[in-house]
Write a protein that holds these residues in place. Sequence first.
Motif: not given
Lengths: 203, 780
Positions: B666-669, B674-680, B713-719
């Motif tokens: 869940i933390y990952d999700s 959150t990352t999407s939010l920051i980017a936007i 801090v994330t396992t997703w690719t945020i690039r």
Amino acid sequence: MSMEDYDFLFKIVLIGNAGVGKTCLVRRFTQGLFPPGQGATIGVDFMIKTVEIKGEKVKLQIWDTAGQERFRSITQSYYRSANALILTYDITCEESFRCLPEWLREIEQYASNKVITVLVGNKIDLAEKREVSKQRAEEFSEAQNMYYLETSAKESDNVEKLFLDLACRLISEARQNTLVNNVASPLPGEGKSISYLTCCNFN
Amino acid sequence: MAAAGSGLRLLAGEGGGGAASSLSMERIRSLTDLPELEAAYSRLCGEEKGVEEELEALLEQQSTIESKMVTLHRLGPNLQLIEGDARQLSGMITFTCNLAENVSSKVRQLDLAKNRLYQAIQRADDILDLKFCMDGVQTALRNEDYEQAAAHIHRYLSLDKSVIELSRQGQEGSIIDANLKLLQEAEQRLKIIVTEKFDVATKQGDLPQVERFFKIFPLLGLHEEGLSKFSEYLCKQVANKAKENLLLVMETDMSDRRAAVIFADTLTLLFEGIARIVETHQPIVETYYGPGKLYTLIKHLQVECDRQVEKVVDKFIKQRDYHRQFQHVQNSMVRSSATEKIEPRELDPILTEVTLMNARSELYLRFIKRRIVSDFEVGDSMASEEVKQAHHKSLDKLLNNCLLSRTMQELIGYYITMEEYFMRETVNKAVAMDMCEKGQLTSSMVDDVFYIVKKCIGRALSSSSIDCLCAMINHSTTELESDFREVLCTKLKLGFPATTFQDIQRGVTSAVNIMHSSLQQGKFDTKGIESTDEAKQSFLVTLNNVEVCSENIMTLKKTLESDCAKLLSQGFGGEQAEAKIDSCLADMAAVSNKFRDLLQEGLSELNSTAVKPQVKPWINLFLSVSHNIEEEEFNDYEANDPWVQQFIINLEQQMAEFKAGLSPVIYDSLSSLTTSLIAIELEKVVLKSTFSRLGGLQFDKELRSLIAYLTTVTTWTIRDKFARLSQMATILNLERVTEILDYWGPNSGPLTWRLTPAEVRQVLALRIDFRSEDIKRLRL
């Protein structure tokens, strides 16, 4: 759900007193048979028939329940997941008609509130023994806001119509639901929309 | 001329048209013109020449033809010889044929004679046998050798009736008649004796004698009677044993180890007894009565079985108060009044016992079915399809309509309602007693609820009744989907308290809180949430709960699948059993998805109500940091970071709270959201700022730090999520407006632009040192 070969899957559950011809209706529709001397159903029977309606493949999962009292608690467990209920009585048996309110109470108690209920008067081939007039049944079904149909599993009268009409109604209902769901709430299924969920404005 | 003409015509006729004269006599006669005559003449001359050549060729063949003629003449006498021989041969064949026919007809006659002779011998034998039987029966009866007597009678019964007629017609007719009468009398007497002796043996419980006479019945053609009498005897044994067992039950001490399942045990003893009887006596029945007779025996036995089952079940209902308990449960389900509610734990033992009783019955019925089916199979191997169908039908009728089946169906009917009640009430209890130990991601109710559901379905499964199992799977699905999901839903609806108000709220509620915590003693109450911290934790725990539920349902489904496969492989359930179970389990699996959806909703909620209100102001601080800077400020920023470091620290603090409280998945999700939010949000503020050349460089540095941090801090690719921002940084870092063309269109290389041309212009315009005319002039 899975990638099976159909566009819609509906669960139809047949209920009603013992001996009104539920099994015969199902067998007539799914296998084209009228088995004479059909024994009482034990528990529930399960049949599948896929039909095509306006180019859509519709898989009908038909649960044929036992009418006898001692199986009631088994059959009740199937109400909730049913998309449609076929409440059957025997036009030559006043008793089976008089029990209908009791069945309606069961539906009220156990079935989903979106379930479609069809009232079926079976055995019209035995017209000379008729005990329940068509008018009476129609009035009753109208008062209960049910669709009414008279059938003969033996002569195959209205059996196809019963299931195909039902499938049509289920399709249009399902279409409406997905529409409503897509607009109002992202939650699929029960329609118990959760009012706090009005977020996700950025994805 | 005429002769030559006709000769020519003749030749032409024979030559088939090849050398036909082209001129007829009439035509020649009518010619008057000299040149025409000359022409005709020369043509005829030519034709004559051709004819002569042909004649020559034919004459050349004459010698060959003549020599052939000579050979043919020589063959003549030989042919005459052959003809004579052939005629002789034909005569011989005809003769042989007649001879053979003569012989074969004699053989046929001989054969007929032989057959008749055999028949005569057979009849003589039969008549002798008959006499032998007549004498033998008398002797055997006198010696009380009933087997022998029965064997004689059997021989007599299997004799051809016409033989008996025949022997009557003989010279000794009257004697035979008398003997025959004696024989019939002996038959009747033997029947009576055997019946009597059998009855005596039964009464005395003398098994060897019982079996002895049981074997004699079929010899006398009394199959049905033998079976029914023997069954009667066996039934009596069953009844006696059952009576003893039931008495033992009544005397059983309630503290006995098996006391809780004593009725199931009693039924087991009954069934085992009958099974043993079938096992022991099946060989005798098969040997002396032939295959296909087991059904009759078991049908008789089943009557007694039903009688005994009725007694046991009656006692069970009385002693366990089964019907009253059921009534009680029904009342508890209808009325919401808590006063009269039956304690679910009290139902536990009786539910277990009922399922055990049913399991034993199913086992017994399956045993009987197998035995009868295989016996029918042997007996019906030559029978027509109709007979087989009829046998199959009568077996089904026996199994479905016997009182044992009906009684068990009734008991199971009550059981399902009670088990459903047990499950629902126990789940409610688990929810009410829910607590979360510190450091635990989930609260106790999830484990508890699934333990209960598993237990209830497991118990239904242990009944070996497929319909019962399916019904409980359905009820469990309902319980999880509506009731339990509703509980979690309600908790999520309480929401995650907004942190901005956290401190104010904490002050207001602290008084209530103290009061409450004294009552709760370290457990946080999940119903009325007073403290914000608890509310927060409750929300996070609920999210974890929802996820675990979704997982657990799939696990439960898989476990049940393999359990059911085991049951089915043992031959329980009808043809559709597997399809029914599959369908019910599919419904259950669908609930897992509903929990998953709920989790997503909850996460979005958390992101928008908890993360966004905090992250947004932090990002907005970017606006207060000027990016329209010169060398000096740039260096200053280098020494004292104006924004990004603090933002990262804040972010880290906030996410740490979630990381501790949420399961990794869940933390990952959440961090992805959150990352999407920051980017936007960051994109928004960048578009509101202005940049100098160095300001662009500063932003590029800031963005790189942020991406570097988020990557760790994330396992997703945020690039990918930051692709637009990275491209904006690239644009803000350009030396000149036209430099964009080095990266745009055909020059973009591996870079895929996420910004539209309009957006590129918009970003370029953020640079205060870029002239808007230059930007407008760009051809993108």
